[in-house]
Each structure stands twice: as structure tokens, then as C-alpha cells.
Write a protein that holds these residues in place. Structure first.
Motif, mmCIF file in Angstrom:
data_model
loop_
_atom_site.group_PDB
_atom_site.id
_atom_site.type_symbol
_atom_site.label_atom_id
_atom_site.label_comp_id
_atom_site.label_asym_id
_atom_site.label_seq_id
_atom_site.Cartn_x
_atom_site.Cartn_y
_atom_site.Cartn_z
ATOM 1 N N GLY A 23 0.790 -1.212 0.000
ATOM 2 C CA GLY A 23 0.000 0.000 0.000
ATOM 3 C C GLY A 23 0.825 1.265 0.000
ATOM 4 O O GLY A 23 0.406 2.289 0.568
ATOM 5 N N ALA A 24 1.991 1.218 -0.640
ATOM 6 C CA ALA A 24 2.865 2.384 -0.725
ATOM 7 C C ALA A 24 2.798 2.980 -2.130
ATOM 8 O O ALA A 24 2.740 2.239 -3.115
ATOM 9 C CB ALA A 24 4.302 1.994 -0.396
ATOM 10 N N PRO A 25 2.831 4.300 -2.257
ATOM 11 C CA PRO A 25 2.798 4.914 -3.588
ATOM 12 C C PRO A 25 4.036 4.624 -4.435
ATOM 13 O O PRO A 25 3.938 4.520 -5.656
ATOM 14 C CB PRO A 25 2.690 6.410 -3.273
ATOM 15 N N TYR A 26 5.210 4.523 -3.785
ATOM 16 C CA TYR A 26 6.455 4.366 -4.530
ATOM 17 C C TYR A 26 7.329 3.289 -3.895
ATOM 18 O O TYR A 26 7.275 3.063 -2.679
ATOM 19 C CB TYR A 26 7.259 5.674 -4.542
ATOM 20 N N ALA A 27 8.142 2.645 -4.735
ATOM 21 C CA ALA A 27 9.091 1.646 -4.250
ATOM 22 C C ALA A 27 10.380 1.741 -5.053
ATOM 23 O O ALA A 27 10.361 1.996 -6.255
ATOM 24 C CB ALA A 27 8.510 0.239 -4.364
ATOM 25 N N ILE A 28 11.493 1.538 -4.371
ATOM 26 C CA ILE A 28 12.815 1.566 -4.991
ATOM 27 C C ILE A 28 13.532 0.284 -4.611
ATOM 28 O O ILE A 28 13.820 0.047 -3.431
ATOM 29 C CB ILE A 28 13.629 2.771 -4.499
ATOM 30 N N GLY A 98 -0.879 -4.122 3.046
ATOM 31 C CA GLY A 98 -1.272 -2.835 3.588
ATOM 32 C C GLY A 98 -0.408 -2.361 4.731
ATOM 33 O O GLY A 98 -0.806 -1.457 5.471
ATOM 34 N N GLY A 99 0.777 -2.932 4.868
ATOM 35 C CA GLY A 99 1.609 -2.637 6.030
ATOM 36 C C GLY A 99 2.404 -1.347 5.967
ATOM 37 O O GLY A 99 3.079 -0.997 6.941
ATOM 38 N N TYR A 100 2.332 -0.636 4.852
ATOM 39 C CA TYR A 100 3.111 0.600 4.755
ATOM 40 C C TYR A 100 2.577 1.658 5.710
ATOM 41 O O TYR A 100 1.362 1.865 5.826
ATOM 42 C CB TYR A 100 3.084 1.154 3.331
ATOM 43 N N ILE A 101 3.483 2.348 6.403
ATOM 44 C CA ILE A 101 3.135 3.423 7.325
ATOM 45 C C ILE A 101 3.312 4.750 6.596
ATOM 46 O O ILE A 101 4.424 5.064 6.150
ATOM 47 C CB ILE A 101 4.028 3.385 8.579
ATOM 48 N N PRO A 102 2.260 5.533 6.427
ATOM 49 C CA PRO A 102 2.374 6.797 5.682
ATOM 50 C C PRO A 102 3.429 7.730 6.257
ATOM 51 O O PRO A 102 3.713 7.725 7.460
ATOM 52 C CB PRO A 102 0.970 7.394 5.803
ATOM 53 N N THR A 104 6.604 7.732 5.851
ATOM 54 C CA THR A 104 7.853 7.104 6.275
ATOM 55 C C THR A 104 8.596 6.568 5.060
ATOM 56 O O THR A 104 8.044 6.451 3.960
ATOM 57 C CB THR A 104 7.610 5.925 7.233
ATOM 58 N N HIS A 105 9.859 6.244 5.290
ATOM 59 C CA HIS A 105 10.634 5.439 4.359
ATOM 60 C C HIS A 105 10.800 4.078 5.032
ATOM 61 O O HIS A 105 11.518 3.960 6.029
ATOM 62 C CB HIS A 105 12.008 6.050 4.091
ATOM 63 N N MET A 106 10.124 3.055 4.520
ATOM 64 C CA MET A 106 10.189 1.707 5.102
ATOM 65 C C MET A 106 11.109 0.843 4.249
ATOM 66 O O MET A 106 10.954 0.778 3.030
ATOM 67 C CB MET A 106 8.804 1.080 5.186
ATOM 68 N N CYS A 107 12.053 0.186 4.909
ATOM 69 C CA CYS A 107 13.073 -0.594 4.209
ATOM 70 C C CYS A 107 12.838 -2.082 4.424
ATOM 71 O O CYS A 107 12.786 -2.554 5.568
ATOM 72 C CB CYS A 107 14.455 -0.195 4.705
ATOM 73 N N ILE A 124 12.913 0.128 -0.750
ATOM 74 C CA ILE A 124 12.459 1.282 0.014
ATOM 75 C C ILE A 124 11.024 1.579 -0.409
ATOM 76 O O ILE A 124 10.742 1.718 -1.606
ATOM 77 C CB ILE A 124 13.327 2.520 -0.268
ATOM 78 N N LEU A 125 10.126 1.677 0.557
ATOM 79 C CA LEU A 125 8.756 2.108 0.313
ATOM 80 C C LEU A 125 8.606 3.526 0.829
ATOM 81 O O LEU A 125 9.042 3.843 1.941
ATOM 82 C CB LEU A 125 7.759 1.192 1.031
ATOM 83 N N THR A 126 7.988 4.390 0.044
ATOM 84 C CA THR A 126 7.819 5.775 0.468
ATOM 85 C C THR A 126 6.585 6.376 -0.205
ATOM 86 O O THR A 126 6.098 5.854 -1.217
ATOM 87 C CB THR A 126 9.077 6.607 0.127
ATOM 88 N N ASP A 127 6.092 7.466 0.359
ATOM 89 C CA ASP A 127 5.026 8.218 -0.299
ATOM 90 C C ASP A 127 5.499 9.625 -0.665
ATOM 91 O O ASP A 127 4.701 10.489 -1.026
ATOM 92 C CB ASP A 127 3.761 8.282 0.568
ATOM 93 N N ASN A 128 6.803 9.845 -0.568
ATOM 94 C CA ASN A 128 7.418 11.123 -0.867
ATOM 95 C C ASN A 128 7.981 11.080 -2.289
ATOM 96 O O ASN A 128 8.972 10.392 -2.551
ATOM 97 C CB ASN A 128 8.526 11.401 0.154
ATOM 98 N N LYS A 129 7.347 11.806 -3.209
ATOM 99 C CA LYS A 129 7.764 11.756 -4.610
ATOM 100 C C LYS A 129 9.181 12.268 -4.804
ATOM 101 O O LYS A 129 9.965 11.691 -5.559
ATOM 102 C CB LYS A 129 6.799 12.566 -5.476
ATOM 103 N N GLU A 130 9.531 13.345 -4.119
ATOM 104 C CA GLU A 130 10.892 13.868 -4.245
ATOM 105 C C GLU A 130 11.918 12.842 -3.767
ATOM 106 O O GLU A 130 12.938 12.618 -4.421
ATOM 107 C CB GLU A 130 11.057 15.160 -3.437
#
Length: 202
Positions: A23-28, A98-102, A104-107, A124-130
Motif C-alpha cells: 500500500g505504498a505509492p512508490y518503491a525503490i 497494507g503494512g506501509y506506514i504513511p 515514512t521510508h520503510m526498508c 524502500i517504500l515511500t510516499d514522498n515523490k521527491e
């Protein structure tokens, strides 16, 4: 802007699947969870951090590697913990829909003992586009494309050789269906020794 073409689309597919599952917007995708944490700390650039006394030793090693002021923190944790004074979470052992915490950067870790057993890898899961755009370049030597030869790129961001290979990503895609159907192990701080007892940390 980060661009993806040709051979690395399999990495993007795994990033998209894991991001959707958590449930994260972005992943790296990265080559390890430790390097994922390192990139997040480099991005956040905190002055001082705390690390739990019970974790994997490579995490507090980052304190010295990055020249941070750091101290131990005694805490009980289940499946993930926050690196103190940051919004970076070490979720190496977490596998939860659904474990992503808004905010945050979750590794994550895909090491062979973890739930999605790629063998070596992280994310890396994040919701920060930058943050997503900057760390996407950082993970791949500062390049803004995974496929254009580096000699043809004007690298503007200091980067690190921490990317996930397409071969590893394909292993993750192959094992993903089983991973989402299998009950994960619940990990706690007690699965790790107190690192303060090790000579390297004395």
C-alpha cells in the motif's frame, strides 16, 4: 526525472507489485535492506540517531559509516522498528498486506531467511515523490536512467552501486505468488542478540 527502459522493466514490475501489496505509492529496489536504510539516511541526513540494541549489526555500523552521532535505544519491537530521530523504518522482517506506514521510508529485506526469499535484495517504500526520484538516482550510481550507458549521461547526483539486478527481480516475481499466499513469520527484537555484548561495539 527517473526513466526506465528495456532490461530493467522487470525490476520496475517487482517494485510495483511490492508497493501495491504494502500500500505504498512508490518503491525503490535495492541490493540489500542495509543499503536501503543507508540511502534513506543519506537522503534524510539526520544529525543524530538511535539504533535498537537488538537488531542486525550492519544497521548500527551505518552510524560510523555515515559519520552520525548515534546511541543505543532499548526497546521491544515486532516486525519493524523506527530508527530514532528519523522517519526511516527498518522493516526487514515485515511482510504484511497494507503494512506501509504513511510519511515514512520503510526498508524491506528479501534475504533468504525473509518471507520473499530472493537471496539478496531489499526495497524502500515511500510516499514522498521527491525522495523517490532522488533515491532512484542514488541507488544506481547517480544515473537518471537504468539503460542509457553512463558515458552518455550527465550525472548530477552522487550515487551508489546499490541497485537490484534484473535477475534478482525476476526471482522475486517468480516467488511473489507463493509469498502472498503463505503466512509470514512474526519477528521480534528477541530474535536478535543484544549487540552491546559484541566486542566490535564496546
Amino acid at each position: 526525472m527517473w526513466r526506465v527502459t528495456m532490461g530493467f522493466e522487470v525490476v520496475t514490475k517487482l517494485e510495483d507489485k511490492v508497493a501495491s501489496f504494502f500500500g505504498a505509492p512508490y518503491a525503490i529496489a535495492t541490493d540489500s535492506c542495509t543499503h536501503a536504510v543507508e540511502l534513506c539516511l543519506r537522503y534524510e541526513d539526520p544529525y543524530e540517531v538511535t539504533f535498537p540494541t537488538h537488531t542486525y549489526p550492519s544497521i548500527p555500523f551505518l552510524g560510523s559509516k555515515l559519520g552520525l552521532r548515534w546511541t543505543w535505544k532499548e526497546e521491544e519491537w515486532v516486525d519493524y522498528y523506527q530508527i530514532g530521530n528519523t522517519n526511516v523504518y527498518d522493516a526487514a522482517v515485515l511482510w504484511k498486506m497494507g503494512g506501509y506506514i504513511p510519511s515514512t521510508h520503510m526498508c524491506l529485506s528479501f534475504q533468504f531467511q525473509k518471507h520473499l526469499k530472493i537471496g539478496r535484495g531489499g526495497m524502500i517504500l515511500t510516499d514522498n515523490k521527491e525522495a523517490f526520484e532522488i533515491m532512484s538516482e542514488m541507488v544506481y550510481d547517480g544515473r537518471n536512467s537504468r539503460d542509457i550507458p553512463w558515458r552518455e549521461q550527465n550525472i548530477k547526483t552522487v550515487g551508489y552501486h546499490y541497485y537490484m539486478t534484473p535477475e534478482a527481480a525476476q526471482t522475486g516475481l517468480d516467488k511473489f505468488p507463493e509469498a502472498i499466499q503463505t503466512e509470514p513469520k512474526i519477528w521480534t527484537d528477541r530474535d536478535y542478540p543484544d549487540l552491546r555484548t559484541m566486542d566490535v561495539f564496546k
